[in-house]
Design an enzyme around this catalytic site. Structure first.
Site, PDB file in Angstrom:
ATOM      1  N   GLU A  90       0.799  -1.251   0.155  1.00  0.00           N
ATOM      2  CA  GLU A  90       0.333  -0.115  -0.283  1.00  0.00           C
ATOM      3  C   GLU A  90       0.637   1.102   0.280  1.00  0.00           C
ATOM      4  O   GLU A  90       0.474   2.575  -0.780  1.00  0.00           O
ATOM      5  CB  GLU A  90      -0.963  -0.034   1.226  1.00  0.00           C
ATOM      6  N   GLU A 142     -10.425  -1.782   8.419  1.00  0.00           N
ATOM      7  CA  GLU A 142      -9.733  -2.221   6.691  1.00  0.00           C
ATOM      8  C   GLU A 142     -11.096  -2.732   5.808  1.00  0.00           C
ATOM      9  O   GLU A 142     -10.830  -2.328   4.855  1.00  0.00           O
ATOM     10  CB  GLU A 142      -9.734  -4.134   7.307  1.00  0.00           C
ATOM     11  N   GLU A 212     -13.075   7.060  10.874  1.00  0.00           N
ATOM     12  CA  GLU A 212     -12.975   7.639   9.322  1.00  0.00           C
ATOM     13  C   GLU A 212     -14.344   8.267   8.653  1.00  0.00           C
ATOM     14  O   GLU A 212     -13.675   8.931   7.406  1.00  0.00           O
ATOM     15  CB  GLU A 212     -14.084   5.249   8.974  1.00  0.00           C
TER      16      GLU A 212
HETATM   17  C1  LIG Z   1      -8.034   6.023   7.115  1.00  0.00           C
HETATM   18  C2  LIG Z   1      -8.058   4.656   6.812  1.00  0.00           C
HETATM   19  N1  LIG Z   1      -8.840   3.963   6.890  1.00  0.00           N
HETATM   20  C3  LIG Z   1      -8.763   2.537   6.583  1.00  0.00           C
HETATM   21  C4  LIG Z   1      -7.319   1.689   5.512  1.00  0.00           C
HETATM   22  C5  LIG Z   1      -7.085   0.849   4.991  1.00  0.00           C
HETATM   23  N2  LIG Z   1      -5.713   0.305   5.708  1.00  0.00           N
HETATM   24  C6  LIG Z   1      -6.709   2.866   4.831  1.00  0.00           C
HETATM   25  N3  LIG Z   1      -6.093   2.690   4.906  1.00  0.00           N
HETATM   26  N4  LIG Z   1      -7.008   4.237   5.668  1.00  0.00           N
END
Ligand SMILES: Cc1ncc(CN)c(N)n1
Length: 223
Positions: A90, A142, A212
């Site tokens: 990632e 996730e 989130e």
């Molecule tokens: C804020 C956020 N939340 C979850 C993910 C998933 N790994 C992420 N990249 N960024």
């Protein structure tokens, strides 16, 4: 006989509104219908790069706790290690994507919502926080991305071609299966947890969803 409802299922039903708020945010709708403002996308990209870097020590601490606090630690370690490997990919992906969009990652300053989210994750790395709580957090973190980006790939979506790869990163089937494995671990832990640990895990589930939502809001010009 009907199967007993798992704890994660109970919470997903009980807190449906907040869950939908996190997984069907206007930012995601904007990608899905093609109306997204590209500057919002670039803000998200830069901020998420910083988030993912801070997420690594959190996942490392979950891995350490899995080794000590699980009665199926081989399985848990395998799943969590898979998650760490995905994070490594990632980070490289973010670097590539940033150069594609002309986003200078070295100049990005973390915004308030991002800092607060990372601070919260850091608080979960404390040895006093038992495995059940951070594994629940890990599963939700996730899963929010999986459900959000998979929505942008469903039939009827009009996601612009240049954003499809982003959606594939989290919206793909393999990532969905990995989220299901995390969910199974979380449910297994919750089944044998004390009432105190269960209520802490539920509070954590809710906090992650709120963070989130704030994270998506930030990309739309929130702080
Ligand atoms: C804020 C956020 N939340 C979850 C993910 C998933 N790994 C992420 N990249 N960024």
């Amino acid at each position: 006989m009907e199967a007993k409802m798992t704890m994660t299922e109970t919470w997903l039903r009980k807190h449906r509104l907040l869950y939908v708020g996190a997984t069907r945010h206007p930012f995601i709708h904007g990608i899905r219908d093609g109306s997204i403002d590209i500057s919002a996308f670039k803000t998200w990209l830069g901020q998420d790069y910083l988030f993912v870097r801070a997420f690594v020590p959190f996942v490392e601490s979950v891995l350490t706790k899995a080794r000590k606090g699980s009665n199926d630690s081989d399985n848990d370690v395998e799943v969590i290690l898979g998650g760490l490997a995905a994070l490594n990919d990632e980070i490289s992906w973010f670097k590539n994507e940033a150069s594609k969009w002309g986003v200078q990652l070295s100049n990005i300053v973390p915004q308030k919502a991002n800092l607060e989210y990372c601070r919260f994750l850091e608080s979960l790395t404390s040895p006093e926080v038992e495995y059940t709580v951070p594994i629940v957090a890990f599963w939700v973190i996730e899963t929010v991305y999986q459900e959000s980006f998979a929505h942008c790939l469903e039939d009827g979506s009009e996601t612009p071609a240049e954003l499809k790869e982003t959606c594939q990163r989290w919206g793909n089937e393999g990532f969905r299966e990995y989220c299901n494995s995390l969910r199974k671990i979380a449910d297994r832990q919750l089944e044998k947890a004390t009432d105190d640990a269960i209520s802490k895990a539920e509070a954590t589930f809710l906090q992650v969803l709120e963070y989130e939502v704030d994270f998506w809001n930030m990309s739309h010009g929130g702080t």
